[in-house]
Design an enzyme around this catalytic site. Structure first.
Site, PDB file in Angstrom:
ATOM      1  N   GLU A   1     -11.373 -10.452  -4.620  1.00 14.33           N
ATOM      2  CA  GLU A   1      -9.942 -10.396  -4.272  1.00 14.33           C
ATOM      3  C   GLU A   1      -9.401 -11.742  -3.819  1.00 14.33           C
ATOM      4  O   GLU A   1      -8.216 -11.876  -3.553  1.00 14.33           O
ATOM      5  CB  GLU A   1      -9.715  -9.410  -3.125  1.00 14.33           C
ATOM      6  CG  GLU A   1     -10.185  -8.013  -3.413  1.00 14.33           C
ATOM      7  CD  GLU A   1     -10.024  -7.114  -2.216  1.00 14.33           C
ATOM      8  OE1 GLU A   1      -9.055  -6.353  -2.187  1.00 14.33           O
ATOM      9  OE2 GLU A   1     -10.879  -7.160  -1.307  1.00 14.33           O
TER      10      GLU A   1
ATOM     11  N   CYS B   1      -9.654  -2.861 -10.411  1.00 17.63           N
ATOM     12  CA  CYS B   1      -9.121  -1.687  -9.708  1.00 17.63           C
ATOM     13  C   CYS B   1      -7.772  -1.961  -9.066  1.00 17.63           C
ATOM     14  O   CYS B   1      -7.268  -1.161  -8.287  1.00 17.63           O
ATOM     15  CB  CYS B   1     -10.115  -1.183  -8.656  1.00 17.63           C
ATOM     16  SG  CYS B   1     -10.438  -2.378  -7.362  1.00 17.63           S
TER      17      CYS B   1
ATOM     18  N   HIS C   1       0.799  -1.227   0.000  1.00 17.89           N
ATOM     19  CA  HIS C   1       0.000   0.000   0.000  1.00 17.89           C
ATOM     20  C   HIS C   1       0.833   1.278   0.000  1.00 17.89           C
ATOM     21  O   HIS C   1       0.424   2.289  -0.557  1.00 17.89           O
ATOM     22  CB  HIS C   1      -0.963  -0.006   1.187  1.00 17.89           C
ATOM     23  CG  HIS C   1      -2.186  -0.814   0.900  1.00 17.89           C
ATOM     24  ND1 HIS C   1      -2.492  -1.960   1.578  1.00 17.89           N
ATOM     25  CD2 HIS C   1      -3.154  -0.652  -0.020  1.00 17.89           C
ATOM     26  CE1 HIS C   1      -3.604  -2.466   1.087  1.00 17.89           C
ATOM     27  NE2 HIS C   1      -4.036  -1.698   0.122  1.00 17.89           N
TER      28      HIS C   1
ATOM     29  N   ARG D   1       2.036 -10.407  -1.304  1.00 21.84           N
ATOM     30  CA  ARG D   1       2.352  -9.247  -2.130  1.00 21.84           C
ATOM     31  C   ARG D   1       3.368  -8.314  -1.486  1.00 21.84           C
ATOM     32  O   ARG D   1       3.973  -7.489  -2.163  1.00 21.84           O
ATOM     33  CB  ARG D   1       1.069  -8.480  -2.487  1.00 21.84           C
ATOM     34  CG  ARG D   1       0.419  -7.801  -1.322  1.00 21.84           C
ATOM     35  CD  ARG D   1      -0.992  -7.343  -1.656  1.00 21.84           C
ATOM     36  NE  ARG D   1      -1.109  -5.918  -1.852  1.00 21.84           N
ATOM     37  CZ  ARG D   1      -2.267  -5.257  -1.857  1.00 21.84           C
ATOM     38  NH1 ARG D   1      -3.405  -5.918  -1.702  1.00 21.84           N
ATOM     39  NH2 ARG D   1      -2.300  -3.971  -2.038  1.00 21.84           N
TER      40      ARG D   1
ATOM     41  N   ASN E   1      -4.523  -7.013  -6.944  1.00 25.09           N
ATOM     42  CA  ASN E   1      -3.368  -7.034  -6.025  1.00 25.09           C
ATOM     43  C   ASN E   1      -3.507  -8.207  -5.064  1.00 25.09           C
ATOM     44  O   ASN E   1      -2.561  -8.955  -4.841  1.00 25.09           O
ATOM     45  CB  ASN E   1      -3.296  -5.748  -5.194  1.00 25.09           C
ATOM     46  CG  ASN E   1      -3.217  -4.515  -6.059  1.00 25.09           C
ATOM     47  OD1 ASN E   1      -2.817  -4.605  -7.210  1.00 25.09           O
ATOM     48  ND2 ASN E   1      -3.602  -3.374  -5.520  1.00 25.09           N
ATOM     49  N   ASP E   2      -4.688  -8.342  -4.491  1.00 22.98           N
ATOM     50  CA  ASP E   2      -4.915  -9.442  -3.566  1.00 22.98           C
ATOM     51  C   ASP E   2      -5.213 -10.742  -4.308  1.00 22.98           C
ATOM     52  O   ASP E   2      -4.745 -11.806  -3.920  1.00 22.98           O
ATOM     53  CB  ASP E   2      -6.075  -9.111  -2.618  1.00 22.98           C
ATOM     54  CG  ASP E   2      -5.611  -8.216  -1.473  1.00 22.98           C
ATOM     55  OD1 ASP E   2      -4.455  -8.346  -1.042  1.00 22.98           O
ATOM     56  OD2 ASP E   2      -6.404  -7.372  -1.020  1.00 22.98           O
TER      57      ASP E   2
END
Ligand code: PEP
Ligand code: MG
Length: 561
Positions: free
Chosen positions: A429, A500, A196, A463, A452-453
């Protein structure tokens, strides 16, 4: 000239003096100006006085409860605190070497520790634990009782120009509260592209290089750093001619680029909806200028600046959401409910059961386990969304049942307020959500794929763990097959689907996603121009070929034009 190479995570070039921070050790190091010597010595004196008062207090209470003998160990610590080799030496380092107080304390402490080790007296040799204790206490007192972020912001504010922040690690809870306008660039020992903090740096437009492993050890505080967040290379104390040329380049790129509007079109005229992921109201205008059609992801926990969410009132939340929505006018804004762990939420009773587990209590699960906190957020969202184009999105969903319960909760809160409920969607996710997307889509007004997840959980590759980044591959056929399943499931119920996650901001992967059938993406506003160009260069037929090849052959081949 020393060069460091890491993982480039936020593009752009920057130059500035290095501030070196080891966050967990409360250790920050930089050079101060001559006119700041007296005030820096004053900070050290105040911290030493505070430390002395604390130690005297602890000694008094220990004597009272445990007796004089045990209280005696604090006499040793008090003696160490006033030892000229510590206090006077630290003062001298500030005066002669122009180092900040935290750095001076560490340096003087290390020198004293060397001396203790050299003395052939077992009693004295064993006192290094006490010395560490005293040093830690002085450093904590230099920070006073401030949060890490306030403490760092106060240090950054002392510089005439933005600096390069070189840290061992920078947790997003601290990063979210930093004054990024004081940062020319970010460089960290730890970190990965989809962590993040890297995402935040990208959206703030601050060049960043992570995964450097040894930067805090290799970079001398105060050195001039030339950071290239596009290639991942950092030059330490480059020659004057290189600095001069870089400053020249930087000045010439500061002219604002022309604003973009209208939908992005592929080479064969298919519209692709490009939206922005935004974390602060002040970034919304920038997103529109970069051509965003809507805000596709607002991470509410970052919008609230890393505060313990359990303490943030409904009113403060409603104001924060309203601030974003007001900047957006009538454009669509998708605000995601909190995706945090009990620790970040400040929910102690859940902490006992689940420590900080990524696969444990977080996201919508936590919201459903603590309904009063989720209900409060939903009420704030309903109130803020009146007369606006708001959508609510639930993170870390694993079952259709969770979506149906959360949606019912949103309806109930809206009814309680006598206001209409905004549409509610689910993030995909985790593999379970992708595999069961058809049932999810029955209950969700829309789906948004968080690659991402989804990538980390599908491939069992954390990640944020540098050691397994070679396995973290969003274009792995297993991930792509799950994405295709989501599209099929959503289509059965006529639901919109977006991506996203960071995957969409990679031009080659964007083509794969278009080829799979996606037509809507949300990404850091700083990536939108490049994404628009990638869209313009690909036809749907070519994108399909690229996607099929990636699905069945496992690699991405982008035809050269
Ligand atoms: C994702 O997982 O892709 C996502 C967008 O959410 P976050 O990065 O906040 O986990
Ligand atoms: Mg996520």
């Amino acid at each position: 000239m020393l060069m460091l190479i890491g993982v480039a995570v936020a593009p752009g070039e920057a130059i500035g003096p290095a501030v070196v921070v080891r966050l967990r050790a409360h250790d920050v190091r930089y050079r101060i100006a001559s006119e700041d010597v007296a005030s820096e010595q004053g900070r050290l004196a105040a911290a030493s006085d505070r430390t002395r008062a604390q130690l005297e207090d602890i000694r008094g209470r220990t004597r009272h409860v445990l007796g004089a003998e045990l209280a005696g160990m604090f006499d040793v610590q008090l003696l160490m605190l006033s030892d000229p080799l510590l206090r006077e030496r630290a003062d001298a380092l500030i005066r002669t070497r122009h180092v900040n107080a935290e750095w001076a304390v560490v340096e003087a402490g290390e020198e004293l520790m060397q001396r203790l080790r050299a003395i052939e007296d077992p009693y004295l040799q064993e006192r290094h634990g006490d010395l560490n204790d005293v040093l830690g206490r002085v450093r904590a007192n230099l920070q006073r009782d401030d949060s890490d972020a306030n403490w760092l912001n106060a240090q950054l504010a002392r510089f005439a120009e933005p600096c390069v922040f070189v840290a061992d690690d920078l947790p997003v809870s601290v990063a979210a509260q930093l004054d990024w306008s004081r940062l020319a660039a970010l460089a960290t020992d730890a970190g990965t592209r989809t962590a993040h903090t890297a995402i935040l740096a990208r959206s703030m437009g601050v060049p960043a290089v992570v995964g450097l492993q040894e930067a805090t050890r290799m970079v001398p505080p105060g050195a001039v750093l030339l950071v290239d967040g596009t290639s991942g290379v950092i030059a330490v104390d480059p020659p004057p001619a290189v600095v001069e040329a870089a400053r020249h380049r930087l000045l010439s790129v500061t002219f604002p680029q022309p604003s973009i509007s209208g939908p992005a079109l592929t080479a064969d005229g298919t519209p692709i909806r490009l939206c922005a992921n935004v974390e602060r109201p002040e970034d919304v205008q920038f997103a529109w200028r970069e051509g965003a059609e809507a805000l596709g992801l607002v991470r509410s926990e970052l919008l609230l600046g890393g505060q313990p969410i359990g303490d943030v009132s409904e009113q403060i939340q409603a104001d924060a959401y309203r601030a974003i929505l007001e900047h957006a006018g009538d454009r669509e804004v998708t605000i995601r409910t909190f995706d945090i762990t009990p620790e970040e939420m400040g929910v102690p009773e859940l902490l006992d059961v689940e420590p900080r587990e990524r696969l444990g209590m977080r996201g919508l699960r936590l919201g459903l386990a603590r309904p009063e906190l989720l209900e409060r957020q939903l009420r704030a969202l309903v109130r803020a969304g009146q007369g606006r184009n708001l959508r609510v999105m639930f993170p870390f969903v694993t079952s259709a049942d969770e979506v149906s319960r959360a949606t019912a909760m949103l309806q109930a809160q809206a009814e309680r307020l006598g206001l209409p409920a905004p549409p509610a969607g689910a993030m995909v996710e985790v593999p379970a959500a992708a595999l069961d997307a058809e049932r999810l889509a029955r209950h969700a007004a829309f789906l948004s794929i968080g690659t991402n997840d989804l990538t980390q959980y599908t491939l069992a590759a954390d990640r944020s763990d540098v050691r397994v980044q070679h396995l973290y591959d969003p274009k792995h056929p297993a991930v792509l097959k799950l994405i295709r399943m989501v599209l099929r499931g959503a289509r059965r119920h006529g639901r919109r689907v977006a991506v996203c996650g960071e995957m969409a901001s990679d031009a080659a992967l964007l083509r794969v996603l278009i080829g799979l059938g996606l037509r809507e993406f949300s990404m850091a506003a700083t990536s939108l121009r490049q994404a628009r160009e990638a869209v313009r260069q690909c036809s749907i037929a070519d994108a399909r070929d690229t996607a099929l090849h990636a699905l069945y052959e496992g690699d991405v081949i982008v035809p050269t034009t």
